[in-house]
Design a protein around this motif. Structure first.
Motif: not given
Length: 240
Positions: A143-151
């Motif tokens: 979930l953290r990596s997905l959030r990084v990709l979104v940002l």
């Protein structure tokens, strides 16, 4: 050739580097052993030998992790409540991941001590707790990596809208693409480990207990090779 040997020696001289290679060998032996067992009687005996090597290497890593609590505590203390994080979701996910990782170690230590008959308690529930915490940590990491990709995607779009196409933007864009690649690899690695974590949960939970040894080895090998690649490229990831 000499350079390759020197690189290998340098890796083996560090704890994390040695652990990465042992992990890769552990899962690699499990994959090969699982495949050989399915081939026939003569190859099945060789396969059992590979599975025993894998088991011993896994036990070796478990014993070495007895000394990881302090380094994990130091990292969690340094991160604290994530005041340096600008994104609230990133901060929450990172804190929860640190909590799960910190709790994982004592649960595994108790399970190991119970199996070694150092303490008199059943190890099953403690192995379950440690596996569940590992799975939670992996899920939070995804979930953290997905959030990084979104940002990162949002940041790149903002640059394009503002038409910031100078040399500094090109360098920044290159760095962002490199980070995107790193996060994608982390997601693939964590997903591979998460499939194994679910496999080791009690029967009846999703696909728990349904993987043959070679598939467990394959998933672990994929994750381990990504970890080795990231280490060689100067990255870092937390695989158990």
């Amino acid at each position: 050739m000499d350079n390759a040997v020197q690189v290998l020696v340098n890796v083996l001289e560090t704890y994390r580097g040695r652990d990465r290679l042992v992990r890769t060998l552990c899962y690699g032996c499990q994959m090969v052993g699982g495949l050989l067992i399915q081939k026939g009687d003569q190859k099945a005996e060789i396969g059992k030998s590979f599975l025993e090597i894998s088991s011993q290497l896994s036990h070796c890593r478990t014993v070495l992790r007895l000394f990881d609590d302090l380094s994990m505590f130091a990292y969690s203390k340094q991160y604290g409540l994530g005041a340096q994080e600008e994104d609230h979701a990133m901060r929450c996910l990172s804190i929860l991941t640190n909590v799960a990782d910190q709790l994982y170690y004592p649960c595994e230590h108790i399970a190991w001590a119970a199996d070694a008959q150092v303490i008199h308690t059943k190890s099953d529930k403690w192995w379950l707790y440690s596996t569940a915490l590992w799975g939670i940590s992996l899920l939070l990491g995804i979930l953290r990596s997905l959030r990084v990709l979104v940002l990162l995607n949002r940041k790149m779009n903002d640059h394009c809208k503002n038409k910031q196409c100078g040399e500094s933007f090109k360098l920044s864009q290159k760095e962002m693409r490199s980070q995107i690649q790193s996060e994608v690899l982390k997601i693939v690695s964590s997903l591979a480990d998460l499939t194994n974590a679910i496999h080791w949960m009690p029967a009846g939970f999703l696909w728990a207990g349904r993987f043959p040894p070679w598939l467990v080895g394959l998933m672990g090998t994929v994750s381990s090779l990504i970890g080795v690649y990231e280490m060689a490229a100067g990255g870092s990831s937390g695989n158990v």
